[in-house]
Enzyme design. Structure first.
Site, PDB file in Angstrom:
ATOM      1  N   SER A   1       0.845  -1.193   0.000  1.00 55.01           N
ATOM      2  CA  SER A   1       0.000   0.000   0.000  1.00 55.01           C
ATOM      3  C   SER A   1       0.879   1.242   0.000  1.00 55.01           C
ATOM      4  O   SER A   1       1.938   1.273   0.629  1.00 55.01           O
ATOM      5  CB  SER A   1      -0.899   0.026   1.237  1.00 55.01           C
TER       6      SER A   1
ATOM      7  N   TYR B   1      -3.363  -1.282   9.965  1.00 55.55           N
ATOM      8  CA  TYR B   1      -3.312  -1.800   8.594  1.00 55.55           C
ATOM      9  C   TYR B   1      -1.961  -1.500   7.949  1.00 55.55           C
ATOM     10  O   TYR B   1      -1.326  -2.372   7.345  1.00 55.55           O
ATOM     11  CB  TYR B   1      -4.441  -1.180   7.773  1.00 55.55           C
TER      12      TYR B   1
END
Length: 258
Positions: free
Chosen positions: A150, A163
């Site tokens: 990400s 996350y």
């Protein structure tokens, strides 16, 4: 089928391959000739829909079910993969592994529970670690491992801190494995999407948030799953044989400006 069949004769496994970015990756690899195992955890209908789409496009695919984030998930996944692959006209083994499955925890540190933390790490970090570990004897020399990371790992986003930690850990796994597996000709890379439009992102229904995410990119738009799939397809190909241990930004230049 595309005229560029650069994955012809290859077998691929895409975790979380039935929806969103994973679905786009599954379809792209299949269009370029790969036999694709479309993994899913719970949504059998979505997996079967993706397989049917691939079939309709002239590709080959099959669904594989395994819940991730639970004890024995890697063994369950590979057992299901082996059984399903035996029903296909293909040699045992694997050429391309895409670790795409993941969840998010949209909470700041003050609001993350221990259960939240354990679950996001179990699915996003522990599962791919042991999927790779259990899959190395199936992965052919010259194979490809692609970990979906990400863009959040290079910026400070307190709202998704747990996350982001899972993806940072996955990025280090990429580096370590690239070093270890290089002698076998196996490349290992991370592909890092940014703000991407998928049906499973409810925040994109809010126009203010949608606009903010679009503005984060230098192109002034949200990413599409196909944008990510194109990058993954390249990294998984022989054309990327000299690229390993890399973190590849596929965010549309999100947050690179002031």
């Amino acid at each position: 089928m595309t005229t560029d069949m650069r994955h012809e004769g290859k077998t691929a496994l895409v975790t979380g391959g039935s929806r969103g970015i994973g679905r786009a990756i599954s379809r792209r690899l299949a269009r370029e000739g790969a036999l694709v195992a479309v993994h899913y955890g719970h949504d059998e209908a979505a997996a079967e829909r993706t397989v049917k789409e691939i079939d309709a496009e002239g590709g080959r695919a099959f669904a594989v079910r395994a819940e991730l984030g639970v004890d024995g998930d890697a063994a369950t996944l590979w057992g299901a993969f082996d059984r399903a692959l035996a029903g296909q006209d293909a040699e045992p083994g694997l050429d391309i592994l895409v670790n795409n499955a993941g969840i998010t925890v949209p909470r700041t540190i003050a609001n993350v529970t221990e259960q939240d933390y354990d679950r996001v790490f179990a699915i996003n970090t522990k599962a791919p670690f042991f999927i790779i570990q259990r899959g190395l004897d199936r992965l052919r020399d010259g194979g490809r491992i692609v970990n979906i990371s990400s863009v959040a790992t290079r910026v400070g986003l307190p709202a998704i801190v747990s996350y982001t930690m899972t993806k940072s850990a996955l990025d280090h796994l990429t580096l370590a494995l690239a070093t270890e597996l290089g002698p076998r000709g196996i490349t290992v890379n991370s592909v890092a999407p940014g703000y991407t439009e998928t049906e499973i992102n409810p925040t994109l229904r809010i126009q203010e948030i949608r606009q903010r995410y679009s503005d984060a990119s230098v192109f002034g738009r949200l990413g599409q799953p196909a944008d990510i799939a194109d990058v993954v397809s390249f990294v998984a190909s022989d054309e990327a044989r000299w690229v390993t241990g890399q973190w590849i930004d596929a965010s549309g230049g999100a947050h690179i400006g002031a």
